[in-house]
Scaffold this active site. Structure first.
Site, PDB file in Angstrom:
ATOM      1  N   LYS A   1      -2.157   2.771 -17.115  1.00 18.16           N
ATOM      2  CA  LYS A   1      -2.550   1.746 -16.142  1.00 18.16           C
ATOM      3  C   LYS A   1      -4.035   1.444 -16.310  1.00 18.16           C
ATOM      4  O   LYS A   1      -4.846   2.369 -16.495  1.00 18.16           O
ATOM      5  CB  LYS A   1      -2.270   2.270 -14.730  1.00 18.16           C
ATOM      6  CG  LYS A   1      -2.495   1.270 -13.601  1.00 18.16           C
ATOM      7  CD  LYS A   1      -2.090   1.887 -12.263  1.00 18.16           C
ATOM      8  CE  LYS A   1      -2.228   0.936 -11.098  1.00 18.16           C
ATOM      9  NZ  LYS A   1      -1.825   1.549  -9.812  1.00 18.16           N
TER      10      LYS A   1
ATOM     11  N   SER B   1       1.400  -1.242  -7.254  1.00 14.65           N
ATOM     12  CA  SER B   1       0.526  -1.946  -8.163  1.00 14.65           C
ATOM     13  C   SER B   1       0.679  -1.532  -9.622  1.00 14.65           C
ATOM     14  O   SER B   1       0.180  -2.229 -10.497  1.00 14.65           O
ATOM     15  CB  SER B   1      -0.930  -1.744  -7.740  1.00 14.65           C
ATOM     16  OG  SER B   1      -1.276  -0.363  -7.810  1.00 14.65           O
TER      17      SER B   1
ATOM     18  N   SER C   1       2.215   3.002  -5.064  1.00 14.74           N
ATOM     19  CA  SER C   1       2.098   2.208  -6.295  1.00 14.74           C
ATOM     20  C   SER C   1       2.736   2.787  -7.539  1.00 14.74           C
ATOM     21  O   SER C   1       2.818   2.104  -8.549  1.00 14.74           O
ATOM     22  CB  SER C   1       0.630   1.915  -6.593  1.00 14.74           C
ATOM     23  OG  SER C   1       0.213   0.815  -5.843  1.00 14.74           O
TER      24      SER C   1
HETATM   25  N1  GLN Z   1       0.826  -1.519  -1.897  1.00 18.47           N
HETATM   26  C1  GLN Z   1      -0.148  -0.661  -1.274  1.00 18.47           C
HETATM   27  C2  GLN Z   1      -1.431  -1.412  -1.124  1.00 18.47           C
HETATM   28  O1  GLN Z   1      -1.446  -2.545  -1.398  1.00 18.47           O
HETATM   29  C3  GLN Z   1      -0.330   0.584  -2.093  1.00 18.47           C
HETATM   30  C4  GLN Z   1      -1.125   0.390  -3.314  1.00 18.47           C
HETATM   31  C5  GLN Z   1      -1.280   1.613  -4.136  1.00 18.47           C
HETATM   32  O2  GLN Z   1      -0.565   2.612  -3.959  1.00 18.47           O
HETATM   33  N2  GLN Z   1      -2.262   1.573  -5.017  1.00 18.47           N
HETATM   34  O3  GLN Z   1      -2.432  -0.896  -0.726  1.00 18.47           O
END
Ligand code: GLN
Length: 477
Positions: free
Chosen positions: A79, A154, A178
């Site tokens: 990532k 994400s 994420s």
């Molecule tokens: N979807 C969540 C957010 O937008 C979690 C994101 C993540 O785990 N990096 O904050």
């Protein structure tokens, strides 16, 4: 040769017995990326030359019959919020578009020590803020199961790369879901380890008290191997801890107590998702596990609590991107005073979701509001954690859906942040409580993958893997 169906262990065995070479394996994935990634858009950067060089070095070790690490020669995607020396680290943001990582993150160092072959960097929602990967400043990544749908986020790039056979495994980061949510959307395995087990050094910080790095793989066994390779205390991350990695195997589920939190099966969950999860729970019960309904009473406060804690930390962490120290800068473009360099660089460099989070975080931390929001949210966080401690005094594991719905269409939730935030309703409590949890494919709803979440006590990754492998076999039709 088709490598797609092979596990990491099988790939390892093939390499050491010279059924195929690390170079062949690396070329296979590079060709696959070239042929397939125009359609999927998982990668932001492919490090072809350096990957081939790494693979060649592994082949030399094999020729010399040296002892190889479990991941030697295994191609991995990373990532793009983790530092891989010499490759870009954009975080999916314009503000870091041309930033090249000057060092390796600790998890990358560990992967390299094991001999893993780094294929490249994968797409993400800007600074890991999002649930669909539509928030990347560069491109949308498609869900390989259905390209009209999002891969989740994400870590959407890493997950889509695994699901579309563009790598053998990948690393993602999980602040509120994420790793697990995209894993459930794309039908692969994703682990968020216990807070502190994997060093965060070299992971660009979003919300430091919640962030954890973890593996995305096709099988639970693969996740276990990768987890063992990247876990461990690191002097460069003072929140990291040393825990002996243990192994356990489950032959039968008799005597195991499994909690089903009633709050996770209430309103909002799609029928197909609910049915898929309930079907697998019934199978688990038939195998002899005792299924107990439990309550995590503060679940309804998890989302607001998360969006106060996470945005507060994000607003502080992202202050470093000021147009002076890193990345995009408006310096020297007719703007002379420092304040305007800050404002213009940040204004141009950050996208709308990141700005929204910084504003929210700055507001809830501002004097006069701090106690009403931030201090209060910290107290709620303690109560959410206590809910789990209470539950784990009765049960060994907790099972839940990963997301209330399956992969959605592009554009479906992008205009409404609250709808998007609901994607993580079943995953964020785990981050707030610092617990380990895995997302594991457990069935389908209207042809789309559904994920089952196993939540365990702190540091019981071994338990997750053993139960996960057992369940994986039950899922098989
Ligand atoms: N979807 C969540 C957010 O937008 C979690 C994101 C993540 O785990 N990096 O904050």
């Amino acid at each position: 040769m088709d490598f797609n169906s092979l596990t990491i262990k099988e790939l390892h065995a093939g390499l050491v017995t010279k059924k195929f070479s690390a170079l062949e394996l690396c070329q296979f994935y590079l060709q696959r990326i070239q042929a397939n990634d125009k359609k999927i858009g998982a990668f932001l950067q492919v490090g072809g030359d350096s990957a081939l060089k790494q693979a060649g070095a592994i082949d030399n070790l094999i020729a010399r019959k040296e002892n190889l690490g479990a991941l030697a020669g295994i191609p991995v995607a990373i990532k793009d919020n983790m530092m891989v020396k010499g490759l870009n680290c954009t975080c999916g943001s314009k503000i870091l578009e041309n930033y090249v990582a000057p060092f390796d993150a600790t998890c990358i160092k560990k992967l390299k020590e094991q001999g893993a072959v780094i294929l490249g960097k994968t797409n993400l929602d800007e600074f890991a803020m999002g649930s669909s990967t539509e928030r990347s400043a560069f491109r949308a990544t498609k869900n390989p199961v259905d390209t009209t749908r999002v891969p989740g986020g994400s870590s959407g790039g890493s997950t889509a790369a695994v699901a579309s056979n563009e790598c053998a495994f990948a690393l993602g980061s999980d602040t509120g879901g994420s790793i697990r949510q995209p894993a459930s959307f794309c039908g692969v395995v994703g682990l968020k380890p216990t807070y502190g087990t994997v060093s965060r050094y070299g992971l660009v910080a979003f919300a430091s008290s919640l962030d954890q790095i973890g593996p995305l793989t096709k099988k639970v066994e693969d996740a276990e191997i990768v987890f063992e390779a990247i876990a461990g205390k690191d002097a460069k991350d003072s929140t990291s801890v040393d825990k002996q990695v243990t192994h356990r195997s489950v032959e039968s589920l008799k005597g195991l107590k499994i909690g089903i939190p009633k709050e996770y099966f209430a309103e909002g969950i799609e029928r197909g998702t609910r049915e898929a999860v309930e079907t697998i729970i019934k199978k688990i019960e038939r195998e002899g596990a005792e299924i107990v309904e439990i309550s995590l009473p503060h679940t309804k406060y998890a989302l607001p609590c998360y969006y106060i804690v996470a945005t507060s930390e994000a607003s502080a962490n992202l202050a470093r991107f000021d147009g002076i120290r890193y990345g995009l800068s408006t310096r020297g473009k007719g703007i002379k005073d420092l304040l305007n360099i800050y404002l213009k660089s940040r204004g141009q460099g950050f996208g709308p979701e990141v700005k929204r989070r910084i504003m929210l975080g700055t507001f809830v931390l501002s004097s006069g509001y701090y106690d009403a929001y931030y201090t209060r949210a910290q107290k709620v966080r303690t109560m959410i954690k206590q809910d789990f401690t209470n539950a784990f005094s009765i049960v060994d594991f907790i099972l839940t859906p990963v997301s209330p719905f399956t992969a959605f269409k592009f554009g479906e939730k992008i205009e409404d942040p609250l709808k998007m935030y609901l994607s993580d309703i079943y995953t964020i409590s785990v981050n707030l409580a610092g617990l380990p949890a895995i997302s594991l494919p457990c069935g389908q709803s209207e042809g789309l993958p559904v994920g089952l979440q196993i939540i365990a006590k702190p540091f019981d990754e071994a338990g997750i893997f053993s139960l996960g492998k057992f369940i994986e076999n039950l899922v098989k039709p």
